[in-house]
Design an enzyme around this catalytic site. Structure first.
Site, mmCIF file in Angstrom:
data_model
loop_
_atom_site.group_PDB
_atom_site.id
_atom_site.type_symbol
_atom_site.label_atom_id
_atom_site.label_comp_id
_atom_site.label_asym_id
_atom_site.label_seq_id
_atom_site.Cartn_x
_atom_site.Cartn_y
_atom_site.Cartn_z
ATOM 1 N N ALA A 218 0.738 -1.226 -0.209
ATOM 2 C CA ALA A 218 -0.198 -0.259 -0.464
ATOM 3 C C ALA A 218 1.114 1.075 -0.211
ATOM 4 C CB ALA A 218 -1.029 -0.115 1.339
ATOM 5 N N ASN A 219 0.327 2.503 0.242
ATOM 6 C CA ASN A 219 0.811 3.820 0.487
ATOM 7 C C ASN A 219 0.536 4.562 1.104
ATOM 8 O OD1 ASN A 219 -1.057 5.194 -0.920
ATOM 9 N ND2 ASN A 219 -0.422 3.601 -2.180
ATOM 10 N N ARG A 220 0.922 5.658 1.461
ATOM 11 C CA ARG A 220 0.486 6.652 2.761
ATOM 12 C C ARG A 220 -0.803 8.161 2.267
ATOM 13 N NH1 ARG A 220 4.029 5.995 6.380
ATOM 14 N NH2 ARG A 220 6.133 5.018 6.009
#
Ligand code: C5P
Length: 220
Positions: free
Chosen positions: A29-31
């Protein structure tokens, strides 16, 4: 339903991160929080647009008064955007994972005692923005992309606009000390074919309102 300059217009907004599974319990995932994408959907809605909001697993709730399509992976997001067409404007604010894991397993990966970590094999995800920008007859009149950059923001985003084929790029500086990712404020530069326009640092809601207003001017 609000009436306004975008009444009768359809907007597609992508938002949030995507999750790319590794196994049933793990993912890449990412932020991205989805806050900027949500604010844009709200601002377009408030100008009267019908909004299809295609969101990955964001940490902010989707807005009211829009058609919400929740997806997990980049490929699901692409399919949801395709299903939502035609549209007058597409704003691709999602932080789509560039790669997916091609050797994801159906069962949870376990340590095998050898001390050797598993090797993830990856393939590039479809670039939804580049695909929408080159749709031909079905292309929305206005296609807006984002560019999250940590260095040489304007140069990189200008090249990205050309490469992707979109009309505008909203470039933002997401270096760790900017506090943009997950934070309430954003500092953006709008890149068009005619040049770059830097906006002062402002709340993400204000970036959205100003962007929606400029979109409505183009679609008049
Ligand atoms: O290349 P980069 O990921 O920096 O491009 C960012 C822009 O492209 C954003 O508008 C993002 O939503 C879009 N994008 C996309 N599909 C991808 C990768 C990025 O729509 N697979």
């Amino acid at each position: 339903v609000q009436r306004g300059p975008l009444t009768g217009r359809h907007a597609i907004v992508t938002s949030g991160p995507t999750h790319e599974p590794i196994d049933p319990v793990r993912y890449i995932a990412n932020r991205s929080s989805g806050a900027q994408g949500r604010a844009i959907a709200e601002a377009l809605r408030d100008l009267g647009a019908r909004v299809t909001f295609v969101s990955g697993p964001a940490s902010v709730a989707p807005p009211d008064g829009v058609d919400v399509v929740q997806v997990e992976t980049a490929r699901e997001m692409r399919d949801a955007v395709e299903a939502a067409l035609p549209a007058d404007v597409a704003v691709m604010a999602a932080a789509v994972a560039d790669w997916r894991v091609t050797n994801a397993t159906d069962q949870k990966m376990k340590k095998d005692g050898s001390g050797q970590p598993p090797a993830l094999e990856m393939a590039e995800n479809p670039d939804i923005l580049a695909w929408v920008s080159r749709l031909g007859l079905k292309r929305p009149e206005l296609v807006v992309g984002f560019a999250a950059e940590t260095d040489d923001v304007v140069e990189n985003a200008t090249a990205k606009r050309r490469r992707k084929g979109c009309d505008w790029i909203v470039a933002n500086d997401v270096s760790p000390d900017s506090g943009v990712m997950g934070g309430p404020q954003n500092t953006v530069t709008i890149i068009r074919e005619t040049g770059a326009d830097s906006w002062p640092r402002m709340p993400k809601a204000d970036v959205a309102i100003r962007l929606a207003r400029e979109i409505s001017e183009v679609l008049q």
